[in-house]
Design an enzyme around this catalytic site. Sequence first.
Site, PDB file in Angstrom:
ATOM      1  N   LEU A   1       0.857  -1.188   0.000  1.00  0.00           N
ATOM      2  CA  LEU A   1       0.000   0.000   0.000  1.00  0.00           C
ATOM      3  C   LEU A   1       0.891   1.236   0.000  1.00  0.00           C
ATOM      4  O   LEU A   1       1.901   1.284   0.705  1.00  0.00           O
ATOM      5  CB  LEU A   1      -0.892   0.027   1.239  1.00  0.00           C
ATOM      6  CG  LEU A   1      -2.166  -0.816   1.229  1.00  0.00           C
ATOM      7  CD1 LEU A   1      -2.843  -0.775   2.602  1.00  0.00           C
ATOM      8  CD2 LEU A   1      -3.144  -0.344   0.154  1.00  0.00           C
ATOM      9  N   ASP A   2       0.512   2.248  -0.782  1.00  0.00           N
ATOM     10  CA  ASP A   2       1.249   3.505  -0.780  1.00  0.00           C
ATOM     11  C   ASP A   2       1.184   4.154   0.598  1.00  0.00           C
ATOM     12  O   ASP A   2       0.234   3.912   1.360  1.00  0.00           O
ATOM     13  CB  ASP A   2       0.651   4.476  -1.809  1.00  0.00           C
ATOM     14  CG  ASP A   2       0.958   4.087  -3.241  1.00  0.00           C
ATOM     15  OD1 ASP A   2       1.907   3.300  -3.445  1.00  0.00           O
ATOM     16  OD2 ASP A   2       0.259   4.567  -4.155  1.00  0.00           O
ATOM     17  N   PRO A   3       2.149   5.022   0.937  1.00  0.00           N
ATOM     18  CA  PRO A   3       2.136   5.683   2.251  1.00  0.00           C
ATOM     19  C   PRO A   3       0.847   6.434   2.559  1.00  0.00           C
ATOM     20  O   PRO A   3       0.370   6.416   3.697  1.00  0.00           O
ATOM     21  CB  PRO A   3       3.329   6.642   2.163  1.00  0.00           C
ATOM     22  CG  PRO A   3       4.271   5.976   1.222  1.00  0.00           C
ATOM     23  CD  PRO A   3       3.400   5.323   0.189  1.00  0.00           C
TER      24      PRO A   3
END
Length: 303
Positions: A39-41
Amino acid sequence: METSGILIFNKPQDFTSHDVVAKLRGILHTRKIGHGGTLDPMATGVLPIFVGGATKAADYAAAQDKEYMAGFTLGQATDTQDMTGTVVARSEKRVTTAQVQQTLAGFLGAQKQIPPMYSAVKIGGQKLYDLARKGKEVERPARDITVLDIALCDFDEDTQKGTFRVVCSKGTYVRTIVHDLGERLGTYAAMHALTRIRSGVYALEGALSFDEIERARDAGTLDTLFRPTDTLFAAYPAVTMNDEGNERALRGATVFERQTSGLSAFSAGTICRVYHNDVFCMLGRIDQLDKGGYGLFVHKNFR
């Protein structure tokens, strides 16, 4: 005994998936840990965490379909395709709810998607985001993805902001769907929020925070939080081996139909959960034998 199983973690914003794994290594006091789908930040939501022997199953989780809620803002584009990036273009064009609904419906099905420059995809051995940070843009081959379901949840025509729900295959960049949505509407778009509400069979409801895991560790109840590895494969049919079949499977040999219970109910090519004495052992593949009948072959051993 080594702790083993799956934790359904609720990733907070501003943590990378690697950050989560690193912190949980410290909380759980183990090195053998991994996650099942980056998952992206800026994203939040379901991040399956695999510990101990369960790490063998992490790749299967990464390959399963995911479900997201994505917030989008029309009228501007960024270099990252989300609101963490720098705005590179703006548009004053206004669109209606009906136009957004109709355009989103066009994303349904199998398609090609060009991954964004700010992504972990590798080109020539280099990650795209490393090149992007150096100001370089390279040609990226389109990848096969599938959007299984997509629907607009809400859209404010005054602010030109909305939310949609999407169910998609491995490798899909939701922020690229947002970016492409803007282009198809004749304007620009950037993603301002993303929550993964389901990863494979695991839903956001009941997903754990760092604090909850730490409290369980301190109370000595950590084991109650782990899901068994076979829950990842709940959609697969189950087959049971007797002692003789189990001994053959341990050696990697074919397990014959007479050494199983339930094998005859399935056709060749079926992947199944395999148990011995009520303990999950492996994923098996049912195939036809040269001499007739069916046998059970080791597909992935989890012992």
